[in-house]
Design a protein around this motif. Sequence first.
Motif, PDB file in Angstrom:
ATOM      1  N   PHE A  44      -5.631 -16.010   6.906  1.00  0.00           N
ATOM      2  CA  PHE A  44      -5.509 -14.559   6.771  1.00  0.00           C
ATOM      3  C   PHE A  44      -4.434 -13.922   7.631  1.00  0.00           C
ATOM      4  O   PHE A  44      -3.623 -13.141   7.145  1.00  0.00           O
ATOM      5  CB  PHE A  44      -6.861 -13.865   7.036  1.00  0.00           C
ATOM      6  CG  PHE A  44      -7.979 -14.396   6.216  1.00  0.00           C
ATOM      7  CD1 PHE A  44      -7.924 -14.334   4.829  1.00  0.00           C
ATOM      8  CD2 PHE A  44      -9.081 -14.994   6.797  1.00  0.00           C
ATOM      9  CE1 PHE A  44      -8.945 -14.843   4.046  1.00  0.00           C
ATOM     10  CE2 PHE A  44     -10.111 -15.503   6.031  1.00  0.00           C
ATOM     11  CZ  PHE A  44     -10.054 -15.430   4.652  1.00  0.00           C
ATOM     12  N   ALA A  45      -4.405 -14.216   8.922  1.00  0.00           N
ATOM     13  CA  ALA A  45      -3.427 -13.582   9.817  1.00  0.00           C
ATOM     14  C   ALA A  45      -3.120 -14.514  10.973  1.00  0.00           C
ATOM     15  O   ALA A  45      -3.819 -15.504  11.203  1.00  0.00           O
ATOM     16  CB  ALA A  45      -3.950 -12.245  10.334  1.00  0.00           C
ATOM     17  N   ASN A 106      -0.074 -10.448   8.811  1.00  0.00           N
ATOM     18  CA  ASN A 106      -0.785 -10.932   7.635  1.00  0.00           C
ATOM     19  C   ASN A 106      -0.063 -12.173   7.095  1.00  0.00           C
ATOM     20  O   ASN A 106       1.123 -12.121   6.776  1.00  0.00           O
ATOM     21  CB  ASN A 106      -0.817  -9.820   6.576  1.00  0.00           C
ATOM     22  CG  ASN A 106      -1.588 -10.212   5.339  1.00  0.00           C
ATOM     23  OD1 ASN A 106      -1.193 -11.118   4.605  1.00  0.00           O
ATOM     24  ND2 ASN A 106      -2.685  -9.533   5.098  1.00  0.00           N
ATOM     25  N   ARG A 182     -12.949 -17.385  11.108  1.00  0.00           N
ATOM     26  CA  ARG A 182     -11.974 -16.300  11.071  1.00  0.00           C
ATOM     27  C   ARG A 182     -12.228 -15.400   9.872  1.00  0.00           C
ATOM     28  O   ARG A 182     -12.712 -15.856   8.842  1.00  0.00           O
ATOM     29  CB  ARG A 182     -10.558 -16.866  11.004  1.00  0.00           C
ATOM     30  CG  ARG A 182     -10.104 -17.564  12.267  1.00  0.00           C
ATOM     31  CD  ARG A 182      -8.885 -18.422  12.021  1.00  0.00           C
ATOM     32  NE  ARG A 182      -9.237 -19.638  11.293  1.00  0.00           N
ATOM     33  CZ  ARG A 182      -8.343 -20.464  10.778  1.00  0.00           C
ATOM     34  NH1 ARG A 182      -7.058 -20.203  10.879  1.00  0.00           N
ATOM     35  NH2 ARG A 182      -8.722 -21.569  10.145  1.00  0.00           N
ATOM     36  N   CYS A 184     -10.983 -11.328   7.941  1.00  0.00           N
ATOM     37  CA  CYS A 184     -10.057 -10.205   7.843  1.00  0.00           C
ATOM     38  C   CYS A 184     -10.722  -9.114   7.019  1.00  0.00           C
ATOM     39  O   CYS A 184     -11.331  -9.395   5.980  1.00  0.00           O
ATOM     40  CB  CYS A 184      -8.760 -10.660   7.183  1.00  0.00           C
ATOM     41  SG  CYS A 184      -7.486  -9.404   7.109  1.00  0.00           S
ATOM     42  N   ASN A 186     -10.189  -5.111   5.377  1.00  0.00           N
ATOM     43  CA  ASN A 186      -9.299  -3.993   5.061  1.00  0.00           C
ATOM     44  C   ASN A 186     -10.141  -2.769   4.748  1.00  0.00           C
ATOM     45  O   ASN A 186     -10.856  -2.737   3.735  1.00  0.00           O
ATOM     46  CB  ASN A 186      -8.397  -4.344   3.869  1.00  0.00           C
ATOM     47  CG  ASN A 186      -7.334  -5.359   4.228  1.00  0.00           C
ATOM     48  OD1 ASN A 186      -6.421  -5.068   4.983  1.00  0.00           O
ATOM     49  ND2 ASN A 186      -7.470  -6.566   3.711  1.00  0.00           N
ATOM     50  N   TYR A 212      -3.726  -5.320  12.441  1.00  0.00           N
ATOM     51  CA  TYR A 212      -2.361  -5.682  12.068  1.00  0.00           C
ATOM     52  C   TYR A 212      -1.646  -4.533  11.368  1.00  0.00           C
ATOM     53  O   TYR A 212      -0.427  -4.552  11.236  1.00  0.00           O
ATOM     54  CB  TYR A 212      -2.307  -6.966  11.232  1.00  0.00           C
ATOM     55  CG  TYR A 212      -3.095  -6.985   9.959  1.00  0.00           C
ATOM     56  CD1 TYR A 212      -2.566  -6.443   8.792  1.00  0.00           C
ATOM     57  CD2 TYR A 212      -4.351  -7.574   9.911  1.00  0.00           C
ATOM     58  CE1 TYR A 212      -3.283  -6.482   7.606  1.00  0.00           C
ATOM     59  CE2 TYR A 212      -5.068  -7.616   8.736  1.00  0.00           C
ATOM     60  CZ  TYR A 212      -4.535  -7.069   7.583  1.00  0.00           C
ATOM     61  OH  TYR A 212      -5.249  -7.105   6.405  1.00  0.00           O
ATOM     62  N   GLY A 216      -6.043  -2.667   8.321  1.00  0.00           N
ATOM     63  CA  GLY A 216      -6.465  -4.059   8.399  1.00  0.00           C
ATOM     64  C   GLY A 216      -6.757  -4.536   9.807  1.00  0.00           C
ATOM     65  O   GLY A 216      -6.029  -4.213  10.751  1.00  0.00           O
ATOM     66  N   TYR A 218      -7.982  -8.173  11.917  1.00  0.00           N
ATOM     67  CA  TYR A 218      -8.238  -9.617  11.910  1.00  0.00           C
ATOM     68  C   TYR A 218      -9.192  -9.943  13.047  1.00  0.00           C
ATOM     69  O   TYR A 218      -9.101  -9.364  14.135  1.00  0.00           O
ATOM     70  CB  TYR A 218      -6.907 -10.359  12.082  1.00  0.00           C
ATOM     71  CG  TYR A 218      -7.033 -11.842  12.322  1.00  0.00           C
ATOM     72  CD1 TYR A 218      -7.461 -12.696  11.315  1.00  0.00           C
ATOM     73  CD2 TYR A 218      -6.696 -12.405  13.557  1.00  0.00           C
ATOM     74  CE1 TYR A 218      -7.558 -14.064  11.516  1.00  0.00           C
ATOM     75  CE2 TYR A 218      -6.786 -13.770  13.773  1.00  0.00           C
ATOM     76  CZ  TYR A 218      -7.213 -14.588  12.749  1.00  0.00           C
ATOM     77  OH  TYR A 218      -7.306 -15.940  12.971  1.00  0.00           O
ATOM     78  N   THR A 260     -16.726  -7.189   6.621  1.00  0.00           N
ATOM     79  CA  THR A 260     -15.855  -8.218   6.066  1.00  0.00           C
ATOM     80  C   THR A 260     -16.460  -8.803   4.792  1.00  0.00           C
ATOM     81  O   THR A 260     -17.623  -9.220   4.779  1.00  0.00           O
ATOM     82  CB  THR A 260     -15.625  -9.344   7.088  1.00  0.00           C
ATOM     83  OG1 THR A 260     -15.075  -8.786   8.292  1.00  0.00           O
ATOM     84  CG2 THR A 260     -14.657 -10.381   6.537  1.00  0.00           C
ATOM     85  N   SER A 264     -13.370 -13.266   2.464  1.00  0.00           N
ATOM     86  CA  SER A 264     -12.390 -13.093   3.541  1.00  0.00           C
ATOM     87  C   SER A 264     -12.875 -13.722   4.838  1.00  0.00           C
ATOM     88  O   SER A 264     -12.517 -13.292   5.932  1.00  0.00           O
ATOM     89  CB  SER A 264     -12.096 -11.604   3.762  1.00  0.00           C
ATOM     90  OG  SER A 264     -11.478 -11.043   2.631  1.00  0.00           O
TER      91      SER A 264
END
Length: 412
Positions: A44-45, A106, A182, A184, A186, A212, A216, A218, A260, A264
């Motif tokens: 993801f990032a 990202n 992990r 992410c 949005n 980020y 968004g 992370y 989340t 994701s």
Amino acid sequence: MEEVQDIVIVGAGIAGLTTSLGLHKLGIRSLVLESSGSLRITGFALAIWTNGWKALDAVGIGDSLRQQHKQIYWNLSTSTISGVQTAAMSFDAKGKHGDHEFHCVNRKLLLEALAKELPSGTIRFSSKVVSIEISGFHKLVHLADGTILKTKVLIGCDGVNSVVAKWLGFKAPTFTGRASIRGCVNFKSNHGFEPKFFQFFGKGFRSGFLPYNDTGVYWFLGTSEDKVREDDPIKMKQFVLSKLGNVYVPDEIKAIVENTELDSIISSLLRYRHPWELLWGNINKDNVCVAGDALHPMTPHLGQGGCAALEDGVVLARCLAGALLKEQCEETKGKGDREREEYKRIEVGLKKYAKERRWRSIELISTAYFIGFVQQGNGQVTTFLRDNILPAFLARLQLKRANFDYGKLKIS
């Protein structure tokens, strides 16, 4: 069916695409093979530090990515046991090679930006390498679909399970005994988080949250427990929330995980290459070499995995172009002599690349492992050091490793 290509790069990840784009900027075309059907965005990032931005600027996509990602100015560390902030480190500082710069980027946007600058047809998807064969001054790359590529140069950027690294003699990366979940998220509107890297440390785990862009965020959680090996995202999310629920973490941080989406969230075991393997291992052999995670898989605690791959791409493109663009010897007349001379120049160029990247890779792998050992240790000594003495030192160490001059893309 046999197809001839000058340069074949295995893997359309950060290292592979950066190498290909660097070569393109220097007037050299390459073919990038990707086993999956599209660009892989697993993770993801990722953190991009000063050294990574230098590489992105070198290949011409730094400014466009800066416009899409917030710069992170502070690193805040908090103990999940006491709830006390243990360190506050500013990233707004000067290094030996200019101002420090840190963004959470990202991964999808990064890979798309690299791929967009490449000539049409450079990336060939659904192309899985199954074996490598020597054929005179060339290598034969056998694909799962039966295609055989005959190439002057073979570059392995195919990750921790690299086929090319195995051909060079490297062992599979070692499991650290730790894992990372992990995710992410949005948000539909501005999340309101300041451009800061929020880290929380407790016994046996480390968690972090950083924005980020305006919507968004992370996040990650590292742990030594086997439960995170579950492939079910529902169980992974429940595991993270249960861990955060038993320690001191602000409710707005927990809400990030709660918001989340299940698609994701991912979990991965943390693996690394023993530094001493790079002391005597073959980073290059003949006209073959490796870069990125195929060369230096490391734990994420230093945040330099992606940046190191970007560095590799710039250095490799420079060294290889220097070999390929060198004028042929006037006395060389026959085809066999010309091929032999070019093969030798390629070999010298890849040796130069390996020499430049060997100690840098050892340094990054070792530092990342050390930081992870301290940050996720269970013992009383490591807990005391982590909460009272080392936070500021570790943050400065991250800046120090990002402050590295690996030269420019242009050929000297």
